[in-house]
Design an enzyme around this catalytic site. Structure first.
Site, PDB file in Angstrom:
ATOM      1  N   ARG A  84       0.814  -1.223   0.000  1.00 60.26           N
ATOM      2  CA  ARG A  84       0.000   0.000   0.000  1.00 60.26           C
ATOM      3  C   ARG A  84       0.849   1.275   0.000  1.00 60.26           C
ATOM      4  O   ARG A  84       0.498   2.282   0.618  1.00 60.26           O
ATOM      5  CB  ARG A  84      -0.967   0.011   1.192  1.00 60.26           C
ATOM      6  CG  ARG A  84      -1.957  -1.141   1.192  1.00 60.26           C
ATOM      7  CD  ARG A  84      -2.922  -1.080   0.010  1.00 60.26           C
ATOM      8  NE  ARG A  84      -3.838  -2.199   0.008  1.00 60.26           N
ATOM      9  CZ  ARG A  84      -3.640  -3.345  -0.645  1.00 60.26           C
ATOM     10  NH1 ARG A  84      -2.537  -3.495  -1.378  1.00 60.26           N
ATOM     11  NH2 ARG A  84      -4.520  -4.313  -0.605  1.00 60.26           N
TER      12      ARG A  84
ATOM     13  N   SER B 271     -11.494   0.480   2.482  1.00 58.51           N
ATOM     14  CA  SER B 271     -10.755   0.073   3.685  1.00 58.51           C
ATOM     15  C   SER B 271     -10.182   1.290   4.398  1.00 58.51           C
ATOM     16  O   SER B 271      -9.513   2.117   3.786  1.00 58.51           O
ATOM     17  CB  SER B 271      -9.624  -0.884   3.311  1.00 58.51           C
ATOM     18  OG  SER B 271     -10.131  -2.085   2.796  1.00 58.51           O
TER      19      SER B 271
ATOM     20  N   GLU C 185      -5.273   3.927   5.809  1.00 57.63           N
ATOM     21  CA  GLU C 185      -5.209   3.681   4.364  1.00 57.63           C
ATOM     22  C   GLU C 185      -5.937   4.795   3.620  1.00 57.63           C
ATOM     23  O   GLU C 185      -5.554   5.180   2.521  1.00 57.63           O
ATOM     24  CB  GLU C 185      -5.825   2.321   4.019  1.00 57.63           C
ATOM     25  CG  GLU C 185      -5.685   1.946   2.560  1.00 57.63           C
ATOM     26  CD  GLU C 185      -5.994   0.484   2.303  1.00 57.63           C
ATOM     27  OE1 GLU C 185      -6.648   0.209   1.281  1.00 57.63           O
ATOM     28  OE2 GLU C 185      -5.576  -0.387   3.096  1.00 57.63           O
TER      29      GLU C 185
END
EC number: 1.3.1.98
Length: 327
Positions: A188, A237, A307
């Site tokens: 990520r 998310s 995130e």
């Protein structure tokens, strides 16, 4: 010389100062745009100025002529984005699906894809072309620009697995071509200069079978339908997964499933999804997120990392402190 106070959102005044400097830009430059209208959470204050370039050349000219003292924030589809209630100073640049949403097949297994392309449209184009390896984008609620920046992934596949080259502009409007190695991808995350703005990418999969690709996409869609609150106002998310477990698991174990602050709630369906139940503010959402981070750390010593990208400034008197157990 541009003299600007970015502590106070005043789009009309900023526009008046900048217009004589920007040259023959062709995109749309608008003052005081409500960011809640361009984010999936449907929250947030004003963008002082909001620019939608018509193509890469137009964006390069805009950046080249824009004084360096003016803050620049990039947004795409607005899915993985929390905008604070005090608004976003300077210029918000949006690479729209209309102007940056091309998906051009350039080889038997590759596409040139604009950064404004919705991930699900990329998956659909790959299905039509019978190119495998892009099915996971069918389950990512975002655009390619964000996917490139955060190495978005689903169902065991990440964006890094598809990247050949990425095309970007820096803050001065200079063009850069980045190889997969240049992107320095990790979970990520990519490690590139902060001022780089992705405009497009060359992506590759593998020749595939249409029925098999469709079946993989259907599996992704069924998974989302079954376990994610896809019909709510959500940003996807909320937190990255810790190295040794899933974010939803440690959130659930800390008793945060369904936890609510104001109009913001951790979804009962998937507790790593934060939702706007109707009237949430940016403050509600961020306060909820930081509360969850604190409770999870107290319960299991896992320090969750956001995130969702958070941009802008807090409304006066309503700031949210970032949870830091070490200070």
């Amino acid at each position: 010389m541009v003299m600007i106070n970015f502590q106070h959102i005043d789009g009309e005044a900023l526009l008046a100062q900048l217009q004589p400097l920007l040259g023959n830009i062709r995109g749309k430059l608008t003052p005081n745009v409500e960011m809640r209208k361009v984010t999936w959470f449907r929250t947030g204050g004003l963008a002082e100025l909001f620019y939608q370039p018509v193509d890469e050349e137009d964006l390069a000219l805009f950046l080249h002529n824009l004084p360096e003292c003016v803050p620049v924030t990039i947004v795409g589809i607005g899915s993985n984005l929390l905008v604070r209630d005090g608004g976003v100073p300077g210029v918000v640049i949006r690479l729209s699906p209309k102007n940056f949403g091309q998906v051009q097949q350039v080889s038997s297994k590759g596409f040139l894809v604009g950064a404004g392309t919705a991930d699900k449209h990329l998956a659909a184009a790959a299905l039509k072309a019978e190119i495998a390896g892009f099915h996971f984008y069918h389950g990512i609620p975002g655009g390619l620009g964000g996917a490139l920046k955060m190495n978005a992934g689903a169902n065991g596949v990440e964006t890094a697995a598809r990247v050949v080259e990425v095309y970007a502009l820096d803050r001065k409007g200079q063009r850069h071509i980045l190889s997969l190695k240049d992107m320095h991808y990790s979970y990520r995350h990519c490690d590139i200069p902060e001022d780089f703005i992705f405009t497009a990418a060359l992506l590759e999969g593998e020749p595939g079978n249409k029925d098999a690709i469709r079946a993989a996409m259907d599996e992704v869609a069924l998974h989302r339908e079954t376990v994610q609150p896809i019909r709510e106002k959500t940003g996807g998310s909320t937190f990255k997964n810790p190295k040794d477990t899933s974010a939803w698991r440690v959130i659930d174990e800390a008793g945060c499933r369904g936890l609510q602050i104001g109009g913001a709630q951790m979804s009962e369906m998937h507790c790593n999804f934060m939702i706007n139940t109707g009237q949430a503010t940016g403050y509600d959402l961020e306060a909820l997120g930081e509360t969850v981070r604190a409770r999870v750390f107290a319960h299991s010593a896992h320090l969750l990392q956001w995130e969702i990208e958070r941009i802008g400034q807090f409304e006066q008197g309503r700031s949210v402190a970032s949870f830091d157990p070490f200070h």
